[in-house]
Design a protein around this motif. Structure first.
Motif, PDB file in Angstrom:
ATOM      1  N   LYS A   1       0.838  -1.183   0.000  1.00 51.97           N
ATOM      2  CA  LYS A   1       0.000   0.000   0.000  1.00 51.97           C
ATOM      3  C   LYS A   1       0.886   1.251   0.000  1.00 51.97           C
ATOM      4  O   LYS A   1       1.762   1.400   0.847  1.00 51.97           O
ATOM      5  CB  LYS A   1      -0.898   0.012   1.238  1.00 51.97           C
ATOM      6  N   VAL A   2       0.659   2.120  -0.970  1.00 51.03           N
ATOM      7  CA  VAL A   2       1.461   3.341  -1.072  1.00 51.03           C
ATOM      8  C   VAL A   2       0.535   4.553  -1.114  1.00 51.03           C
ATOM      9  O   VAL A   2      -0.641   4.446  -1.480  1.00 51.03           O
ATOM     10  CB  VAL A   2       2.364   3.319  -2.320  1.00 51.03           C
ATOM     11  N   LYS A   3       1.042   5.736  -0.767  1.00 50.91           N
ATOM     12  CA  LYS A   3       0.253   6.962  -0.726  1.00 50.91           C
ATOM     13  C   LYS A   3       0.744   7.974  -1.759  1.00 50.91           C
ATOM     14  O   LYS A   3       1.932   8.065  -2.030  1.00 50.91           O
ATOM     15  CB  LYS A   3       0.327   7.577   0.667  1.00 50.91           C
ATOM     16  N   GLN A   4      -0.229   8.719  -2.315  1.00 50.33           N
ATOM     17  CA  GLN A   4       0.116   9.776  -3.258  1.00 50.33           C
ATOM     18  C   GLN A   4       0.610  11.031  -2.532  1.00 50.33           C
ATOM     19  O   GLN A   4       1.484  11.740  -3.018  1.00 50.33           O
ATOM     20  CB  GLN A   4      -1.107  10.134  -4.111  1.00 50.33           C
ATOM     21  N   ASP A   5       0.042  11.324  -1.355  1.00 47.32           N
ATOM     22  CA  ASP A   5       0.477  12.444  -0.510  1.00 47.32           C
ATOM     23  C   ASP A   5       0.407  13.807  -1.198  1.00 47.32           C
ATOM     24  O   ASP A   5       1.245  14.683  -0.969  1.00 47.32           O
ATOM     25  CB  ASP A   5       1.916  12.208   0.002  1.00 47.32           C
ATOM     26  N   ASN A   6      -0.563  13.977  -2.086  1.00 48.47           N
ATOM     27  CA  ASN A   6      -0.827  15.292  -2.701  1.00 48.47           C
ATOM     28  C   ASN A   6       0.347  15.857  -3.497  1.00 48.47           C
ATOM     29  O   ASN A   6       0.479  17.077  -3.640  1.00 48.47           O
ATOM     30  CB  ASN A   6      -1.252  16.315  -1.641  1.00 48.47           C
ATOM     31  N   HIS A   7       1.203  15.007  -3.991  1.00 49.55           N
ATOM     32  CA  HIS A   7       2.257  15.487  -4.901  1.00 49.55           C
ATOM     33  C   HIS A   7       2.701  14.329  -5.797  1.00 49.55           C
ATOM     34  O   HIS A   7       2.545  13.158  -5.454  1.00 49.55           O
ATOM     35  CB  HIS A   7       3.452  16.060  -4.135  1.00 49.55           C
ATOM     36  N   GLY A   8       3.241  14.671  -6.930  1.00 50.63           N
ATOM     37  CA  GLY A   8       3.705  13.645  -7.868  1.00 50.63           C
ATOM     38  C   GLY A   8       3.370  14.015  -9.292  1.00 50.63           C
ATOM     39  O   GLY A   8       2.990  15.155  -9.601  1.00 50.63           O
ATOM     40  N   THR A   9       3.486  13.025 -10.174  1.00 55.99           N
ATOM     41  CA  THR A   9       3.261  13.249 -11.611  1.00 55.99           C
ATOM     42  C   THR A   9       2.558  12.037 -12.207  1.00 55.99           C
ATOM     43  O   THR A   9       2.852  10.890 -11.852  1.00 55.99           O
ATOM     44  CB  THR A   9       4.597  13.487 -12.343  1.00 55.99           C
ATOM     45  N   VAL A  10       1.641  12.290 -13.127  1.00 51.07           N
ATOM     46  CA  VAL A  10       0.965  11.235 -13.884  1.00 51.07           C
ATOM     47  C   VAL A  10       1.148  11.539 -15.367  1.00 51.07           C
ATOM     48  O   VAL A  10       0.829  12.650 -15.827  1.00 51.07           O
ATOM     49  CB  VAL A  10      -0.537  11.156 -13.543  1.00 51.07           C
ATOM     50  N   ILE A  11       1.693  10.589 -16.106  1.00 50.72           N
ATOM     51  CA  ILE A  11       1.881  10.750 -17.556  1.00 50.72           C
ATOM     52  C   ILE A  11       0.963   9.752 -18.256  1.00 50.72           C
ATOM     53  O   ILE A  11       1.065   8.539 -18.027  1.00 50.72           O
ATOM     54  CB  ILE A  11       3.346  10.496 -17.966  1.00 50.72           C
ATOM     55  N   GLU A  12       0.068  10.262 -19.091  1.00 54.84           N
ATOM     56  CA  GLU A  12      -0.859   9.411 -19.844  1.00 54.84           C
ATOM     57  C   GLU A  12      -0.516   9.515 -21.326  1.00 54.84           C
ATOM     58  O   GLU A  12      -0.531  10.607 -21.903  1.00 54.84           O
ATOM     59  CB  GLU A  12      -2.301   9.857 -19.595  1.00 54.84           C
ATOM     60  N   ILE A  13      -0.189   8.379 -21.927  1.00 55.71           N
ATOM     61  CA  ILE A  13       0.263   8.354 -23.323  1.00 55.71           C
ATOM     62  C   ILE A  13      -0.728   7.538 -24.147  1.00 55.71           C
ATOM     63  O   ILE A  13      -1.013   6.374 -23.831  1.00 55.71           O
ATOM     64  CB  ILE A  13       1.667   7.740 -23.447  1.00 55.71           C
ATOM     65  N   SER A  14      -1.240   8.126 -25.220  1.00 53.30           N
ATOM     66  CA  SER A  14      -2.126   7.406 -26.145  1.00 53.30           C
ATOM     67  C   SER A  14      -1.647   7.667 -27.572  1.00 53.30           C
ATOM     68  O   SER A  14      -0.618   8.307 -27.781  1.00 53.30           O
ATOM     69  CB  SER A  14      -3.581   7.845 -25.933  1.00 53.30           C
ATOM     70  N   GLY A  15      -2.423   7.173 -28.530  1.00 58.74           N
ATOM     71  CA  GLY A  15      -1.921   7.225 -29.906  1.00 58.74           C
ATOM     72  C   GLY A  15      -0.608   6.464 -29.973  1.00 58.74           C
ATOM     73  O   GLY A  15       0.391   6.942 -30.521  1.00 58.74           O
ATOM     74  N   LEU A  16      -0.634   5.249 -29.414  1.00 56.75           N
ATOM     75  CA  LEU A  16       0.605   4.504 -29.138  1.00 56.75           C
ATOM     76  C   LEU A  16       1.320   4.030 -30.393  1.00 56.75           C
ATOM     77  O   LEU A  16       0.702   3.722 -31.416  1.00 56.75           O
ATOM     78  CB  LEU A  16       0.301   3.309 -28.229  1.00 56.75           C
ATOM     79  N   LYS A  17       2.634   3.972 -30.289  1.00 57.14           N
ATOM     80  CA  LYS A  17       3.499   3.460 -31.358  1.00 57.14           C
ATOM     81  C   LYS A  17       4.160   2.172 -30.892  1.00 57.14           C
ATOM     82  O   LYS A  17       4.192   1.860 -29.701  1.00 57.14           O
ATOM     83  CB  LYS A  17       4.580   4.482 -31.700  1.00 57.14           C
ATOM     84  N   GLY A  18       4.754   1.465 -31.823  1.00 55.47           N
ATOM     85  CA  GLY A  18       5.532   0.274 -31.471  1.00 55.47           C
ATOM     86  C   GLY A  18       4.655  -0.895 -31.067  1.00 55.47           C
ATOM     87  O   GLY A  18       3.438  -0.903 -31.262  1.00 55.47           O
ATOM     88  N   LYS A  19       5.289  -1.894 -30.484  1.00 52.95           N
ATOM     89  CA  LYS A  19       4.593  -3.095 -30.033  1.00 52.95           C
ATOM     90  C   LYS A  19       5.075  -3.460 -28.632  1.00 52.95           C
ATOM     91  O   LYS A  19       6.208  -3.172 -28.254  1.00 52.95           O
ATOM     92  CB  LYS A  19       4.856  -4.264 -30.990  1.00 52.95           C
ATOM     93  N   TRP A  20       4.187  -4.129 -27.885  1.00 50.58           N
ATOM     94  CA  TRP A  20       4.517  -4.516 -26.518  1.00 50.58           C
ATOM     95  C   TRP A  20       4.294  -6.006 -26.309  1.00 50.58           C
ATOM     96  O   TRP A  20       3.469  -6.630 -26.984  1.00 50.58           O
ATOM     97  CB  TRP A  20       3.663  -3.720 -25.514  1.00 50.58           C
TER      98      TRP A  20
END
Length: 753
Positions: free
Chosen positions: A189-208
């Motif tokens: 269990k981890v906390k966000q603590d009202n700070h941090g960063t979220v990166i959302e990437i779409s229109g994806l390239k490549g393969k996974w």
């Protein structure tokens, strides 16, 4: 004079070059973003693959979300740092090293890693909230309107510059993405603590696929030194990374580190720990299997290594031979101090049981190479299975496999720092070191030389000791065969059929054994001829080349009618002198061939010695080595062949010249004492002498202290040839036989009983 001032204004396609082309693949791109979270002092990172197929198929609504609880970015940081590549974030510097508030070494000091996002997709939404802030900021990179090279916008051709690309940043005074909430990352269990960063990437390239995720996870585990983790110097929970697909945790195990730890501790032939190269003292300090040792760059054993000599020896141009030659003065490395650990394995399927590895052990070892860490953080891709940054495999193929460990035979780490190694700089894409000036190559050659020394000395000694034990077992087995044959004879003496069969078998065995002994002796003879011809061939080829040049010049002059009869005769005398020299050299070598080897006679040793000195005359003059022959008592006589004495002296001269070439002294000398009264010869030089660790092995086949230039056959063959006629050779042990401070070899021409 009129003048204009122009500004550098990059085209927008530079973004493609930085993102698409500088970052090799999507695996490295995602790793770079996780490193940014590490730089931002995040305790955890959650990577989510959302709306993917079960096998990581990308759908129209697929996206990758990277969330962390790092320090986040303020509006000022976004404007002045994030939007301005190559500017570091707001960190405090300690010496030359940028560190975060948690004391982490900053990875993203160049600011290039942010372009890794462009490798992953063309729609990026970054939400970030700095510490103690009531606002969160959204950075919207929607580049879907542009083609991949930024040559068109909405399918319309357009001349686009980087500053034409507008990035929208919005301010949310009521944070709803980054707020005080809990998540689960890797069962914790981890906390966000009202700070941090979220990166959302779409229109994806490549393969996974799962394999790429596993590789990223392993890369992140190796971000900090795996050796520190193995030794419990680093807390495994100080930076947690979890991967999820469609809200399901991707189970990834790091227990291989525990298995690796066991192999390093129990199966490594040599454990080289607490290693340090001191650039001021020019010495390696380390522990070999817990025993303190040191290796000095001034030691002849290192200077004798071809890779070390060619790189560090100060050269001057020899006008006479028209080539650069080593002055035997060595420049100081410019790389600075560094630390190291190496674990060396025996991958042979017939290794001693103590060090024997099964296929799973080997597979695990081969997943690791020699890692490079700067200030505790890994320099990629050094250490990856496919990477050969030290060129060990290349040198095994181009120089000699026996002089270097294979790349998968050594697991280790080299540790550098920005403070101690300012000349060792990362490439812009953080994949390896920049090769500029001398620092990087000095650093690499020092490691290569250390490992080459270990392959040719301690590891070779280990192999010889193991082979000796095997030989003793083989001798026992041989005696066992004869004993068993005798047993059968005694117990079946009344059975004529069995007795005849055993007698025939015994005869066949002895014939085959004698045949093999002769094959070995013949091979030794051929090897001795090869070594001898090689010595003289250099000068003969040089003289032949000069002779051809003189003949060509003479032909031109005679064709043009510009030579008088006297001048022509003079030129012909020069050419005859050259041919005479080659003939003389060939006569001295000719006695090495088998037809001459069969005849033994009483030979004055001094006569053969004079021939060898003639062969080596030019070599000795070039090396500025003085040779003195001291005759004591009656003439020294040996009953043997010319070939045996020639081979003996050629090997002794070859060794002495080589080792005298590794030291820088004014009066280099060789002293040969011929004592007819005692029936012995002492061959002495004032070189570095034989290393005490090498003494038990110098007469063993294929063991050489000469580095890549040695074959390890000379002294072995010399002893074999002498023992065939009951003579002997040894390294002087008593003071009365040590006539010069270097190596002193004693040859006895008194037949052993």
């Amino acid at each position: 004079m009129d003048k204009k001032v122009f500004k550098i204004r990059p085209y927008a396609r530079l973004l493609t070059m930085l993102g698409e082309q500088l970052i090799k693949n999507e695996q490295i791109a995602l790793t770079e973003l996780i490193k940014n979270s590490y730089d931002a002092d995040a305790d955890w990172v959650k990577v989510s693959f959302e709306n993917f197929g079960d096998n990581f198929e990308i759908n129209d609504d697929s996206k990758i979300i990277i969330r962390d609880n790092g320090i986040g970015m303020s509006l000022e940081t976004i404007e002045k740092s994030w939007m301005n590549p190559a500017t570091p974030n707001k960190f405090r510097g300690i010496g030359y090293t940028l560190v975060s508030r948690k004391g982490r070494t900053v990875q993203g000091e160049k600011g290039i890693g942010r372009f890794a996002i462009l490798k992953l997709g063309n729609k990026i939404l970054i939400t970030t909230r700095p510490e103690n802030s009531q606002e969160e900021y959204k950075i919207n990179y929607d580049l879907s309107a542009y083609d991949k090279d930024f040559l068109t916008e909405n399918n319309q051709e357009k001349e686009l510059f980087i500053d034409d690309i507008n990035i929208e940043v919005s301010i949310n005074k009521n944070p709803n993405v980054i707020s005080n909430q809990e998540f689960e990352v890797e069962h914790k269990k981890v906390k966000q603590d009202n700070h941090g960063t979220v990166i959302e990437i779409s229109g994806l390239k490549g393969k996974w696929n799962r394999k790429k995720i596993e590789n990223i996870y392993k890369d992140i585990l190796k971000l900090q030194s795996i050796f520190d983790r193995l030794e419990n110097k680093k807390n495994k929970d100080d930076f947690i990374v979890g991967f999820y697909i469609n809200n399901e945790r991707i189970s990834l195990s790091d227990d291989y580190l525990d298995k690796l730890s066991g192999l390093l501790e129990t199966k490594a032939v040599f454990k080289i720990t607490e290693g340090e190269f001191d650039n001021n003292e020019n010495k390696f300090y380390f522990k070999e299997n817990s025993i303190p040792k040191q290796l000095d760059l001034n030691d002849s054993e290192l200077k004798g290594l071809k890779i070390f000599k060619e790189h560090f020896c100060i050269k001057k141009f020899d006008k006479k031979n028209e080539k650069e030659i080593c002055t035997y003065e060595y420049r100081k490395p410019e790389c600075g101090n560094f630390h190291f650990k190496f674990y060396i394995f025996d991958l042979n399927n017939k290794a001693p049981l103590k060090y024997l590895l099964d296929k799973n052990d080997k597979k695990l070892i081969k997943e690791h190479r020699i890692y490079l860490y700067r200030d505790g953080i890994r320099v990629y891709p050094y250490g990856n299975p496919e990477d050969d940054w030290l060129k060990l495999d290349m040198m095994r193929g181009t120089i000699s496999a026996g002089q270097f460990f294979s790349n998968d035979q050594v697991v280790g780490v080299v540790e550098i720092s920005k403070k101690d190694n300012p000349g060792l700089k990362d490439k812009t894409n953080r994949e390896g070191l920049i090769d500029e000036g001398n620092a990087t190559q000095d650093f690499i050659v020092l490691i290569q030389s250390f490992l080459s020394y270990y392959r040719q000395k301690p590891f070779k000694q280990y192999l010889i000791n193991y082979q000796k034990n095997k030989k003793e077992q083989d001798i026992f087995k041989t005696n066992e065969i004869e004993r068993q044959l005798q047993y059968i004879k005694e117990n079946f003496k009344d059975n004529k059929a069995v007795l005849n069969a055993v007698n025939n078998l015994s005869k066949t065995y002895k014939l085959e054994r004698n045949y093999l002994v002769k094959r070995v002796e013949s091979t030794e003879d051929l090897a001795s001829i090869g070594l001898s011809v090689e010595v003289a061939s250099h000068d003969m080829m040089s003289m032949i080349s000069k002779g051809l040049i003189n003949i060509d010049d003479l032909i031109k002059d005679l064709s043009g009618g510009t030579k008088s009869t006297e001048e022509t005769i003079d030129e012909l005398h020069k050419i005859r002198g050259i041919i005479s020299f080659v003939e003389s050299q060939m006569k001295d070598i000719q006695v090495m061939f088998k037809s001459t080897k069969q005849r033994r006679r009483n030979i004055r040793v001094a006569e053969i010695l004079e021939k060898v000195i003639r062969i080596y005359k030019n070599v000795l003059n070039r090396a500025k080595i003085k040779v003195e022959v001291n005759k004591v008592g009656s003439p020294l006589i040996a009953k043997c062949t010319d070939a045996i004495l020639l081979q003996l002296f050629i090997n002794l001269f070859d060794n002495a010249i080589y080792w005298l070439g590794t030291i820088n002294i004014k009066n280099k000398s060789i002293l040969i004492t011929l004592d007819g009264t005692e029936g012995k010869l002492i061959f002495s030089d004032n070189g570095p002498g034989v290393n005490k660790d090498d003494i038990p092995y110098i007469f063993e086949p294929f063991y050489s202290g000469k580095g890549e230039e040695g074959r390890g056959l000379g002294l072995y063959i010399a002893r074999q040839l002498l023992e065939r006629i009951d003579y002997s050779i040894w390294l002087a042990e008593i003071n009365s036989e040590k006539l010069l401070p270097g190596a002193n070899f004693v040859v006895s021409f008194v037949k052993e009983e």
